[in-house]
Design an enzyme around this catalytic site. Structure first.
Site, PDB file in Angstrom:
ATOM      1  N   HIS A  32       0.827  -1.187  -0.100  1.00  0.00           N
ATOM      2  CA  HIS A  32      -0.105  -0.007  -0.003  1.00  0.00           C
ATOM      3  C   HIS A  32       0.971   1.390   0.027  1.00  0.00           C
ATOM      4  CE1 HIS A  32      -3.824  -2.301   0.456  1.00  0.00           C
ATOM      5  NE2 HIS A  32      -2.721  -3.298   1.306  1.00  0.00           N
ATOM      6  N   HIS A  78      -7.695  -7.167   1.533  1.00  0.00           N
ATOM      7  CA  HIS A  78      -7.286  -6.117   2.543  1.00  0.00           C
ATOM      8  C   HIS A  78      -8.057  -5.780   3.566  1.00  0.00           C
ATOM      9  CE1 HIS A  78      -5.044  -2.578   3.881  1.00  0.00           C
ATOM     10  NE2 HIS A  78      -5.977  -1.699   3.428  1.00  0.00           N
ATOM     11  N   HIS A 121      -1.636   3.017  -5.254  1.00  0.00           N
ATOM     12  CA  HIS A 121      -2.007   1.559  -5.147  1.00  0.00           C
ATOM     13  C   HIS A 121      -3.423   1.224  -5.310  1.00  0.00           C
ATOM     14  CE1 HIS A 121      -2.513   3.160  -1.123  1.00  0.00           C
ATOM     15  NE2 HIS A 121      -3.373   1.850  -0.925  1.00  0.00           N
TER      16      HIS A 121
END
Length: 212
Positions: free
Chosen positions: A48, A58, A52
């Site tokens: 990250h 995540h 990105h």
């Protein structure tokens, strides 16, 4: 021929990272002098860092990982909009009312310039977050990818990540850390492909735009 515009953060030792996350570093493991033929480097970084994408994994243990995402999400027509009321400090978050006057019908990829991250060599203390109710509004207009000139769509101290989850429920993917300072509002072609990381929760991208 129309030239591409780079809207990615520079990756070097000064790129800011989330507090406590892995700092970016690049070093040579082989040098031409020692190997006799080539320089070969290695990179250490968070997934990250800089510009990105977030994969659903995540923030969702059962969410898709980077390699499972459709690459077509990250290439194609995009619209850049400017939210001057954010940049001028008139509102502190991004909800439906912030973009209600902007025609988004048929927009698949929406990139928002807030102007709120003033110095990209310093990780911000606070950002204007996406309010969760915006996700349904965007989905109803066909948006599938939301990009921002910010390091997150949620408040930086949030553990629940309501905007991340709301966007995922409405099938909208996330592109963060864009550099849109000198990009006029309008329609562009976007290319911001993630790396083919099989098990990853995110990926750095080289994001570029070309006016349509």
């Amino acid at each position: 021929m129309t030239r591409w515009i780079d809207i990615s953060q520079r990756l070097d030792s000064k790129v800011p990272t989330w507090p406590g996350d892995t700092q970016f570093s690049y070093s040579l493991t082989w040098t031409k002098q020692l190997s006799g033929s080539v320089n070969v480097g290695q990179i250490t970084m968070s997934t990250h860092t800089g510009t990105h994408i977030d994969a659903p994994f995540h923030f969702d243990q059962k969410g898709k990982k980077v390699l499972e995402l459709d690459v077509n999400l990250y290439v194609g027509p995009a619209r850049v909009i400017h939210l001057s009321q954010i940049e001028q400090g008139e509102i502190g978050s991004i909800g439906v009312e912030a973009i209600a006057q902007i025609d988004l019908q048929g927009v698949t990829r929406l990139l928002i310039r807030t102007g709120a991250w003033k110095d990209r060599r310093i990780f911000p203390d606070k950002i204007p977050e996406i309010r969760p109710e915006l996700a349904e509004y965007l989905e109803n207009r066909g948006v599938q990818l939301l990009g921002l000139d910010l390091p997150s769509v949620d408040p930086l101290d949030s553990k629940e990540l309501p905007a991340h989850h709301a966007l995922a429920r409405h099938n909208i993917h996330i592109l963060e850390g864009l550099v849109l300072d000198d990009v006029p509002a309008g329609d562009y072609e976007l290319a911001a492909l993630p790396l083919p990381l099989a098990d990853a929760d995110g990926s750095p991208v080289r994001a570029v735009l070309r006016p349509l």
